[in-house]
Enzyme design. Structure first.
Site, mmCIF file in Angstrom:
data_model
loop_
_atom_site.group_PDB
_atom_site.id
_atom_site.type_symbol
_atom_site.label_atom_id
_atom_site.label_comp_id
_atom_site.label_asym_id
_atom_site.label_seq_id
_atom_site.Cartn_x
_atom_site.Cartn_y
_atom_site.Cartn_z
ATOM 1 N N GLU A 224 5.228 7.035 -2.998
ATOM 2 C CA GLU A 224 3.910 7.290 -2.428
ATOM 3 C C GLU A 224 3.292 6.000 -1.891
ATOM 4 O O GLU A 224 2.712 5.972 -0.804
ATOM 5 C CB GLU A 224 2.985 7.900 -3.479
ATOM 6 C CG GLU A 224 3.304 9.329 -3.847
ATOM 7 C CD GLU A 224 2.395 9.842 -4.952
ATOM 8 O OE1 GLU A 224 1.876 10.960 -4.820
ATOM 9 O OE2 GLU A 224 2.220 9.114 -5.952
ATOM 10 N N GLU A 225 3.402 4.937 -2.662
ATOM 11 C CA GLU A 225 2.834 3.656 -2.250
ATOM 12 C C GLU A 225 3.425 3.200 -0.923
ATOM 13 O O GLU A 225 2.702 2.759 -0.018
ATOM 14 C CB GLU A 225 3.080 2.606 -3.335
ATOM 15 C CG GLU A 225 2.349 1.302 -3.117
ATOM 16 C CD GLU A 225 2.563 0.316 -4.258
ATOM 17 O OE1 GLU A 225 2.027 -0.805 -4.147
ATOM 18 O OE2 GLU A 225 3.253 0.649 -5.239
ATOM 19 N N GLY A 226 4.731 3.326 -0.789
ATOM 20 C CA GLY A 226 5.382 2.928 0.459
ATOM 21 C C GLY A 226 5.011 3.826 1.623
ATOM 22 O O GLY A 226 4.709 3.348 2.722
#
Length: 497
Positions: free
Chosen positions: A173-175
């Site tokens: 998700e962060e990426g």
């Protein structure tokens, strides 16, 4: 007198009916133009707001976003209006005293209350996303992690905003949200342009995300994320490497050099003349290195810098595993990665480190970058401290390592070459908004980016008003011409001899 009266009676232009029709026509035309202009004039803009807290491994930051409230389905352009860095370490550092994690946010939350109009407080969504620091804590002590989240949630519920909860983001998700942010701010999504890859580097993890024509997600489905944005489909490759943020990578590099439990190490990644005493227990208290702690090691060890870039690169390479790739191609640690494609934006610690080193200009060759970094690492420590007296020693001492780590990660890890290195752009902000995952996260949760391109009026406001005005004038002219048969009934004014 009788002749003048007869002329007026024969002049139909002066009949009451004709006068009334003409006046009504003129009034109608003026009213049409006035209504069109007033109804479609630009109104004073009203805004909606959103707040996202980025709870990273080394610190927490708060971001306030705003967008036009009148846009259909809230699809107006979102812009960052304010950011606040929370004083103190990341929330994962408060595992032994969770209440302080919530208390640490109070100053920035107070700033947010001042920045967002009071009448909008109750409808402003408030999000907190925790990243790699909390991922490591949850691995090490899940109960402590839950208590920290509980304390943070309790503190945020006391705010006047609409708190939507604090949660742990996955690395994927962060990426992916970082990729959305970069391309949204650069208007590449709305216009369907070639996208920009995203390179994110934090203290505890690093992410790489990009669209590749050679990747359909079948070879490594866990690294695939599919988006449909503004009517376009994007099959995104993304991977997050936990423990490969610059702070945890330094721990792994030091762990590699202290495997035998020495009392002294000569570290090529620190400047000549630098020296520090480090505690073995403190070094190995992270899940990234805890299983490597040497048995029978002394309590402390002395770290002495020698400042050698080439030797430092060899130390850095030791934290990567370049063997045993079971896919057609890999980055490192047996992780699949398709061929690199397109331009890339490198942000967060990538930018801050390379900006300090004056190495953000990727138009200079990769070899030149290495030469400059080699020269910097070889600079004596006392000279470095004299040149940068305002920077904390802890941060100043690590720039040689961090710069070497970044170059090694990009070239040896992600496979950027001397030719493709120039495709990287080190960025801090795009059009006034910080590059990072927070904006993409909020856009996703608030459905601000539609799957299909939003409808828009066929004409711009100025064009619309111009057409209405021209048509009105034409109607007026036609009205006059339609009354032409009556003109001959209007006799010439008799001449007085």
């Amino acid at each position: 007198m009788s002749a003048q009266r007869e002329m007026k009676e024969k002049n139909h232009w002066h009949t009451p009916v004709t006068i009334i029709i003409t006046v009504i026509g003129v009034i109608a035309i003026v009213a049409l133009v006035t209504v069109a202009v007033l109804q479609n004039r630009p109104l004073s803009q009203k805004y909606k707001y959103g707040i996202v807290l980025d709870a990273g491994s080394s610190h927490t930051a708060l971001y306030i976003y705003e967008w036009p409230a009148e846009k259909h389905n809230n699809t107006g352009r979102v812009e960052q209006t304010y950011s606040c860095k929370v004083i103190g370490p990341g929330i994962s550092s408060y595992a032994s005293d969770p209440s302080k994690a919530g208390e640490s946010l109070s100053a920035c939350m107070h700033e947010a209350e001042q920045r967002v109009p009071k009448k909008r407080h109750h409808e402003t969504p408030l999000y907190l996303g925790a990243t790699a620091g909390m991922r490591l804590l949850s691995m090490e002590n899940n109960a402590a992690s839950e208590k920290v989240f509980q304390a943070v949630n309790e503190a945020l519920r006391k705010s006047p905003f609409s708190h939507e909860g604090a949660r742990l983001l996955s690395g994927q998700e962060e990426g992916a949200f970082g990729w959305v942010t970069v391309n949204y701010l650069d208007d590449r999504l709305a216009q369907g342009l070639e996208t920009t890859g995203a390179l994110d580097l934090g203290g505890a993890s690093t992410q790489i995300s990009f669209v590749s024509d050679n990747y359909d997600g079948s070879e490594s489905p866990s690294n695939s994320v599919t988006f449909r944005l503004y009517g376009n489909d994007y099959n995104l490759y993304t991977h997050s490497f936990l423990c490969y943020g610059k702070d945890q990578a330094l721990r792994m590099a030091l762990a590699h050099q202290t495997q035998s439990g020495p009392a002294t190490i000569s570290d090529p990644c620190f400047h000549p003349g630098f020296t520090a005493f480090r505690n073995y227990s403190a070094l190995y208290d992270s899940p990234c290195v805890s299983d490597r702690k040497p048995q029978g090691a002394p309590t402390m060890f002395n770290q002495t810098g020698i400042g050698n870039f080439q030797q430092c690169q060899e130390v850095v390479k030791s934290v990567f595993n370049f063997t045993n790739c079971r896919y057609s191609k890999c980055s490192f640690n047996s992780v699949f990665q398709p061929l690199l494609q397109g331009p890339f934006g490198a942000f967060s610690a990538y930018y801050f480190v390379m900006n300090f080193l004056n190495l953000t200009d990727t138009s200079i060759s990769l070899e030149t970058v290495k030469e400059k970094l080699s020269s910097y690492c070889a600079t004596p420590w006392n000279q470095i401290t004299q040149q940068h007296p305002s920077i904390k020693v802890k941060y100043l001492a690590e720039y040689c390592f961090s710069g070497t780590y970044i170059l090694t990660l990009l070239t040896e890890g992600y496979n950027f070459t001397s030719e493709t290195y120039s495709d990287i752009k080190f960025i801090k902000k795009i059009k006034g908004s910080d590059a990072g995952w927070t904006l993409g996260y909020m856009l996703n949760l608030t459905n601000m980016i539609p799957a299909e391109a939003p409808d828009s009026p066929p004409l711009r406001y100025a064009s619309y008003v111009s057409i209405v005005t021209v048509m009105t004038i034409l109607i007026f002219i036609i009205l006059l011409l339609s009354m032409r048969p009556l003109w001959h009934h209007f006799p010439k004014r008799p001449q007085i001899v």
